[in-house]
Design an enzyme around this catalytic site. Structure first.
Site, PDB file in Angstrom:
ATOM      1  NE  ARG A 243      44.945  38.766  -6.835  1.00  0.00           N
ATOM      2  CZ  ARG A 243      45.290  39.539  -5.737  1.00  0.00           C
ATOM      3  NH1 ARG A 243      46.711  39.153  -5.175  1.00  0.00           N
ATOM      4  NH2 ARG A 243      44.653  40.534  -5.327  1.00  0.00           N
TER       5      ARG A 243
ATOM      6  CE  LYS B 147      50.240  36.177  -1.968  1.00  0.00           C
ATOM      7  NZ  LYS B 147      49.244  35.062  -2.158  1.00  0.00           N
TER       8      LYS B 147
END
Length: 341
Positions: free
Chosen positions: A321, A286
């Site tokens: 995840r 991210k």
């Protein structure tokens, strides 16, 4: 402020790590203090008794999580679980267009399972910052063939990343086991669908929508606000007929948060254990990692992802995840070996 376990307040009142509301605990105060001392936790007891609320939170923190039965697979929470990301989209932030054809998607899923993925999370709509929504029909068209094809090859649990009740309904019919909802049930039809199918759900916090969430996200106290939102959504899900034992929570790293917000949530992730639900964490590749490390290319954020994964595991996260399954599976195994002698 909700009563909850505090992992790392900089200067909590009296050094407290567990908030206890109540000037009288009906004879249980010494027992709770003894339990806390054994775990290195300090108790702080301010005024205004709410003894039943305290005990409910304390019990949720101490109790073992109930297993999830997913077809032929059971998640018993005795170890961390790796969730492999499978974006069957043309525009996801890291791997858009790489697996949006059925043969490539199935091959990628099976490869991730071979590399250590316990769950495959299929997403048919990009939720990157600035992403535009697609139709229900298009999302169903992208997701359900992959589920049906995968079911020919594996019993591994399949999660579907969607916030649309109609997509969830079709995905569950096709063989999916879990719904991963970034909106935490904002669609009024979602909770009834999940209650009908008696399937687990992951409730995530997001400020705004993918199209708007990174336009100056703002909080007074990010951990408190995310915690209270998730607590409220858990209650809403339960009221709709979804058992608490089938609910997982996700603080939504990167979804309507600045770098500072994301780091604070990771720093205090352990506080969310007091909600009594498995915690999913999704930091993989991210942008906040890129900003901290100066890495503009998502694929170059693997080491930053590894650091956040190990730290989240130490704080009590249960599901991770990730895109880079083989590497993160090793990170988790090594961190777990250190944490659990």
């Amino acid at each position: 402020m909700p009563i909850r376990l505090l992992e790392s307040f900089a200067k909590p009142p009296g050094g407290a790590q567990f908030y206890v509301w109540g000037d009288s605990l009906q004879g249980r105060e010494s027992q709770l203090h003894a339990q806390a001392k054994d775990q290195g936790i300090v108790l702080w007891t301010p005024e205004l008794a709410q003894d039943t609320a305290l005990l409910a939170v304390w019990e949720r923190t101490q109790n073992k999580l109930s297993p999830w039965s997913l077809g032929k697979v059971i998640l018993d929470w005795q170890r961390p679980y790796v969730m492999g990301v499978l974006n069957v989209t043309p525009d996801s932030f890291s791997d858009g267009g790489m697996f949006d054809e059925l043969p490539k998607a199935v091959e990628r899923a099976l490869e991730m399972i071979k590399c250590g993925a316990d769950i495959i999370d299929i997403g048919g709509e990009s939720t990157r910052p600035g992403a535009k929504p697609i139709s229900i029909e298009e999302e169903v068209r992208r997701v359900t063939p992959v589920i049906e094809e995968l079911r020919e090859f594996t019993d591994a649990p399949i999660s579907v990343d969607t916030h649309k009740a109609e997509v969830a309904q079709e995905a569950l019919k096709a063989g999916a086991n879990i719904i991963n909802d970034i909106s935490a049930g904002a669609d009024p039809k979602m909770f009834p669908v999940l209650a009908e199918h008696r399937c687990p759900v992951i409730l995530m916090h997001m400020q705004g929508t993918p199209d708007t969430m990174q336009q100056e996200p703002d909080y007074d106290y990010v951990v408190d606000e995310v915690y209270e939102f998730l607590a409220q959504r858990i209650e809403k899900a339960q009221a709709a007929g979804i058992a608490r034992e089938r609910i997982s929570i996700d603080p939504g790293i990167g979804f309507g948060k600045t770098v500072t917000h994301n780091l604070e949530l990771l720093r205090r992730l352990g506080e969310f254990r007091s909600l009594g639900c498995p915690i999913l964490i999704g930091t993989s590749r991210k942008s906040f990692i890129g900003k901290v490390l100066g890495q503009n290319e998502p694929k170059h954020r693997v080491w930053g992802t590894a650091a956040t994964t190990a730290l989240a595991l130490a704080q009590g996260a249960h599901i991770f995840r990730v895109h880079d399954v083989a590497m993160m599976a090793q990170v988790i195994r090594m961190a777990q070996a250190v944490l659990i002698p």
